[in-house]
Design a protein around this motif. Structure first.
Motif, PDB file in Angstrom:
ATOM      1  N   VAL A  64      35.429  50.546 -13.184  1.00 14.96           N
ATOM      2  CA  VAL A  64      34.265  50.480 -14.071  1.00 14.96           C
ATOM      3  C   VAL A  64      34.677  50.988 -15.448  1.00 14.96           C
TER       4      VAL A  64
ATOM      5  N   VAL B 243      29.288  52.351 -19.717  1.00 20.05           N
ATOM      6  CA  VAL B 243      28.073  51.873 -19.039  1.00 20.05           C
ATOM      7  C   VAL B 243      27.339  53.025 -18.351  1.00 20.05           C
TER       8      VAL B 243
ATOM      9  N   VAL C  71      23.715  50.761 -14.340  1.00 21.97           N
ATOM     10  CA  VAL C  71      24.444  49.492 -14.412  1.00 21.97           C
ATOM     11  C   VAL C  71      25.478  49.408 -13.288  1.00 21.97           C
ATOM     12  N   VAL C  72      26.166  50.524 -13.068  1.00 20.61           N
ATOM     13  CA  VAL C  72      27.158  50.550 -11.996  1.00 20.61           C
ATOM     14  C   VAL C  72      26.494  50.291 -10.646  1.00 20.61           C
TER      15      VAL C  72
ATOM     16  N   ARG D 282      23.811  48.653 -10.014  1.00 17.18           N
ATOM     17  CA  ARG D 282      23.441  47.244  -9.863  1.00 17.18           C
ATOM     18  C   ARG D 282      24.678  46.369  -9.645  1.00 17.18           C
ATOM     19  N   TYR D 283      25.757  46.734 -10.308  1.00 15.80           N
ATOM     20  CA  TYR D 283      27.035  46.011 -10.129  1.00 15.80           C
ATOM     21  C   TYR D 283      27.498  46.090  -8.665  1.00 15.80           C
ATOM     22  N   LEU D 284      27.382  47.271  -8.081  1.00 14.96           N
ATOM     23  CA  LEU D 284      27.847  47.456  -6.698  1.00 14.96           C
ATOM     24  C   LEU D 284      27.031  46.634  -5.708  1.00 14.96           C
ATOM     25  N   ARG D 285      25.740  46.436  -5.996  1.00 18.99           N
ATOM     26  CA  ARG D 285      24.898  45.652  -5.085  1.00 18.99           C
ATOM     27  C   ARG D 285      25.426  44.224  -4.941  1.00 18.99           C
ATOM     28  N   ARG D 286      26.270  43.808  -5.884  1.00 23.45           N
ATOM     29  CA  ARG D 286      26.791  42.439  -5.812  1.00 23.45           C
ATOM     30  C   ARG D 286      27.947  42.311  -4.819  1.00 23.45           C
TER      31      ARG D 286
ATOM     32  N   THR E 299      25.684  49.120  -1.345  1.00 26.38           N
ATOM     33  CA  THR E 299      25.813  47.665  -1.442  1.00 26.38           C
ATOM     34  C   THR E 299      24.734  46.901  -0.676  1.00 26.38           C
TER      35      THR E 299
END
Lengths: 453, 453
Positions: free
Chosen positions: A150, A154, A158-159, A161-165, B197
């Protein structure tokens, strides 16, 4: 202790599987085997005698074969790979982590390695080639290239939400994310626990930890292990010379390093390889052992040759032949104690040329005390046994000389051997025993020849 | 290897600190020392010679003293604690994890233990007493009682909000939360990576992992380590007999177990304790070593006594005295190889009474081959040296007998000793050498007496 053996669930499982294999009930054996973790399957395979291993191995599900291959020792892995065709190996290699794949590839015939490489997508092939570029026993060889990085500016939100991907989950044993700048250079790490407990509006830069020093890809695996142990790390980033993040090392691989290092020390002293398979084929074992017996035979004959110089003396005073093993043996024991302490000190990074003289001074002081005590005891026993003051005096002096020489060699040998590029864990014991045998026999029989005959 | 020593950052730091200590520049030494991690301070203290240790120790910040005490070896810890008054010890004990505090308390004088206990709040005191109730080398002794538990029916979103309330962060090395039912009984774990996640609307029950088997508090520490190694665990829950969660074990403590187990095997063979301090006081070291030398002296004299039975034979054929160490030494080497393999097999849980006979059969086959080869070689050398066919034949037969006896003892001794409650790593080598010396001398000199004189 006997109850521990009886209750050992591994032993019980092994026995059950063994019984099922003997009974020929293939379906049940297959079900039992594949209900286990790949590491447990590997463990069971290693505990089975050679003739049952191929039977059990062919029952393992294709999807688990790759991982089982990683967990078995080198000997067994080679044996299993020999029995697999290219297609089966390719299938087994699928789905492995890059660092694991790199370990496996090193044991494959060149033709199959090429096939494995060409079967990978470009990113994975590049990563694999990076991993293969470092020696197996360096940080680069240990590292895994699967990681999440990362940027510092940020926010945690934001991190998150990024991890949820990451629908397939994060890489195994992820306890932190690596914070890098625009050029991929290491800045720090942010722990998942901080991500979960700190205010989501804070930035990564505010929350990240700067205390985790990145590990140079060229660092020796033993030094990596020492750092993990000292700092209680779970994972740590690996960087190249310019500080660019290449991957990360996880504690599971470090535990393997510690175990291998320990096995190497312990097995090396008996001239065995740390990868020695307990049930290796007889001919292979015999050939490996023969080498070590041969080396030791030479040192034994060197000691014999020293004794041979004093045949005339022994013929006149046979008591010398009776007592001489005591002198050699006491030196061997005392020297081994100091040698062991020094080898471990080097392995733990506590002993170097800088503080060598302190260890030497302390060990020589210990040896002076013990040689005085035991020279006296042995002299007294010899006096009572052979009723000869001269023999008693001579064995007392010889033991003192041999214990001091043994301690001196035991303390200095490990660092000296390391300087010469020789592995102290392997060669230290043999050389030390040669010294204590030769010095012991020489001192005892030499003094006897001078003063007794 | 020599460059590695020169580049070793530990050695460089040690040298720098040593120079500063010698120069008497207290302020700079204090600053250098306290910039380090407590584990690194401990490491430096252990690398310093005894006379400099108290000086350096008194420079360590009060807040770090507790942790440094945890990282030093047992010998040094006792030494440092002896120089501390109750107030300083109490200050050092503050802020330690329960399992660490439990380790420390076991080294304290009873009066200070009582003071430490009474200085704790009730919850912490209860937890400490639970930890003290289990042996140090069991899962209960290893576990930490600081953990986060959640209930299966709540959603991940609820868990995420619950975690935000941990303003001081989560316990060290938290990779999962433990899922328990209403009675505190173990159900599974939920990984932080899954929390991050997976869909926050899912329930803990849907996301949690059932594959992590809880560890019984009574499980031996070695078995805990084997399980962590096999399953690549970072932390694992510990339960009592009724399945109630008591705490958890983290991988940092497991690495210490692996290191101690390895040190025990390696150091034990030389009669040293795994906690042996490289720079322990001379008198203490001398006393400990003396015991081992004494044990070995007895076995050496037993061998001498055997030789003494054949004085008349030796007087007639002095060549026997020259060659006899070769017979004993070859047996010792061959036996040690099998012994080492068996001890490691037991430690890794790969060898038990169930598969013992396979190892024995394989080792005896290896030994048969090697004894044939080396008996021939030694016989030929003896023939060339002494030009006597009878001596050559006798030494060949004696070596065959001794190698087979050595292998047999080496394979069976470890399991036998464990059954008797004796530690094979400590006693195995001595007993084996006694066997190979006695059998070797007896076979060689006995055969010579029968056929030569």
């Amino acid at each position: 202790m006997s109850t521990e053996i009886a209750q050992d669930p591994e032993a019980a499982r092994l026995e059950a599987l063994h019984a099922v294999l003997e009974s020929g009930s293939v379906v049940m054996a297959r079900r039992m085997l594949n209900a286990l973790h790949p590491a447990e399957i590997a463990h069971l395979l290693q505990s089975l005698p050679p003739f049952q291993r191929p039977i059990a191995w062919n029952m393992v599900d294709d999807s688990a074969e790759g991982e089982v291959l990683l967990y078995v020792n080198d000997d067994l892995r080679e044996e299993l790979l020999r029995g697999m065709d290219a297609g089966r190996i390719l299938a087994a290699a699928e789905g492995l982590d890059t660092d694991d794949l790199a370990d496996l590839v090193q044991d494959l015939p060149a033709s199959i390695t090429a096939e494995v490489l060409s079967s990978l997508d470009e990113q994975r092939r590049e990563r694999l080639q990076t991993a293969l570029g470092y020696p197996e026993d360096s940080a680069g060889g240990l590292m895994n290239t699967d990681m999440v990085t990362v940027r510092p500016e940020v926010t945690l939100d934001v991190v998150l939400r990024y991890l949820r991907r990451f629908k397939d989950g994060l890489p195994n044993i992820t306890d932190n994310l690596i914070v890098v700048n625009r050029d991929g250079r290491y800045l720090g790490v942010i722990y998942l626990t901080d991500l979960l407990t700190r205010d989501p509006d804070e930035s990564v830069a505010e929350v990240m930890t700067l205390q985790v020093q990145p590990i140079a890809a060229s660092l020796d695996a033993h030094d990596v292990a020492n750092r993990f142990e000292q700092l209680d790390l779970v994972s740590a980033p690996v960087v190249d010379e310019s500080g660019r993040v290449l991957g990360r090392i996880t504690v599971d691989d470090v535990m393997d390093v510690i175990r291998e290092q320990a096995d190497h020390q312990f097995m090396g002293q008996a001239g065995l390889s740390e990868t020695e398979d307990m049930f290796a084929p007889v001919l292979l074992s015999a050939r490996r052992r023969a080498l070590w017996l041969g080396v030791n035979l030479m040192t034994a004959f060197l000691a014999s040759w020293v004794i041979g110089r004093f045949e005339a003396t022994i013929q006149q005073v046979v008591a010398l032949a009776v007592l001489m093993p005591v002198v050699a043996s006491m030196g061997g024991i005392a020297g081994t104690q100091t040698l062991t302490l020094a080898i471990r000190g080097i392995a733990l990074g506590q002993l170097s040329v800088k503080n060598m003289r302190w260890l030497l001074a302390k060990e020589m002081a210990v040896s002076l005390i013990n040689s005085a005590v035991w020279a006296l005891v042995v002299a007294l026993i010899a006096l009572l046994w052979f009723d000869d003051v001269n023999i008693a005096l001579i064995i007392g002096v010889a033991i003192t000389i041999n214990l001091l020489a043994a301690t001196f060699s035991g303390a200095l040998l490990p660092l000296l051997l390391e300087r010469l590029g020789v592995d102290p864990a392997l060669a230290g014991g043999v050389i030390l025993t040669t010294v204590t045998d030769v010095v012991g026999f020489l001192a005892f029989l030499g003094l006897a020849t001078l003063f007794l005959v």
